[in-house]
Design a protein around this motif. Structure first.
Motif, PDB file in Angstrom:
ATOM      1  N   CYS A  19      26.943  -6.241 -35.376  1.00 54.28           N
ATOM      2  CA  CYS A  19      25.789  -6.770 -34.633  1.00 54.28           C
ATOM      3  C   CYS A  19      26.226  -7.711 -33.514  1.00 54.28           C
ATOM      4  N   ALA A  35      23.161   0.413 -34.508  1.00 52.45           N
ATOM      5  CA  ALA A  35      24.427   0.013 -33.886  1.00 52.45           C
ATOM      6  C   ALA A  35      24.968   1.123 -32.985  1.00 52.45           C
ATOM      7  N   GLU A  77      28.360  -7.764 -30.993  1.00 52.16           N
ATOM      8  CA  GLU A  77      28.539  -7.382 -29.590  1.00 52.16           C
ATOM      9  C   GLU A  77      27.243  -7.480 -28.781  1.00 52.16           C
ATOM     10  N   CYS A  78      26.147  -7.023 -29.349  1.00 56.19           N
ATOM     11  CA  CYS A  78      24.863  -7.012 -28.628  1.00 56.19           C
ATOM     12  C   CYS A  78      23.990  -8.231 -28.928  1.00 56.19           C
ATOM     13  N   HIS A  79      24.221  -8.871 -30.051  1.00 56.23           N
ATOM     14  CA  HIS A  79      23.374  -9.982 -30.486  1.00 56.23           C
ATOM     15  C   HIS A  79      24.236 -11.239 -30.671  1.00 56.23           C
ATOM     16  N   GLU A  80      24.892 -11.659 -29.588  1.00 57.61           N
ATOM     17  CA  GLU A  80      25.845 -12.766 -29.652  1.00 57.61           C
ATOM     18  C   GLU A  80      25.223 -14.061 -30.162  1.00 57.61           C
ATOM     19  N   GLY A 140      21.467   1.674 -30.305  1.00 50.60           N
ATOM     20  CA  GLY A 140      20.885   0.499 -29.663  1.00 50.60           C
ATOM     21  C   GLY A 140      19.366   0.492 -29.661  1.00 50.60           C
TER      22      GLY A 140
END
Length: 159
Positions: free
Chosen positions: A41, A119, A43-46, A122
């Motif tokens: 998670c 994942a 990478e997209c939801h830092e 997206g």
């Protein structure tokens, strides 16, 4: 995006379910998604991942279980894993600290469900986005509050 090996593993897993006459719906797999772990998670939801890692006790729940494991019988340990690990007892979920260390803590997928399809694609429709209090009460319930003397912070996790 995941590599070819990831897709092959998911394919083999789903094929095994079919061969053995199992339904993915029977095992709580949403749209045939499987557990991938909270790192997926990140990478997209830092921001969410950072907050979860820093502030959520769930992000470190395996530590508590490891500390108590030697004093517990196998059935008691299973009860701990049900809330303190990701996907325990479900296909693709936590098995053991050795086999599935990436699922040892109560990660994002405990609340949001198995995340492989989300994942990979997206698409926000491929993951649970709205939680209900009833879902939280699976683990955060009166019996556990009394036994462990803690007060659950509903919606006080990662975000």
């Amino acid at each position: 995006m995941r590599g070819k090996g990831f897709a092959v593993r998911i394919g083999v897993f789903l094929a095994a379910l079919v061969v053995f006459g199992c339904s993915v719906a029977d095992y709580g797999i949403t749209d045939s998604a499987v557990y991938v772990g909270s790192e997926s998670c990140k990478e997209c939801h830092e921001n969410e991942y950072s907050n979860y890692s820093k502030y959520s006790k769930k992000a470190h729940s395996a530590r508590s279980v490891k500390l108590m494991a030697t004093d517990l019988d196998p059935d008691e340990l299973k009860e701990c894993f049900a809330c303190h690990a990701t996907g325990y007892g479900k296909p693709g979920g936590f098995i053991s600290f050795e086999e599935t260390p990436h699922l040892a803590d109560a990660g994002c997928e405990v609340c949001h469900g198995p995340g492989s399809l989300h994942a990979e694609d997206g698409d926000p429709e491929l993951i649970k986005r709205k939680m209900t209090i009833e879902e939280c009460e699976t683990c955060h319930n009166a019996e556990r509050v009394e036994n462990f003397n803690f007060k659950p912070l509903i919606f006080g996790g990662a975000h």
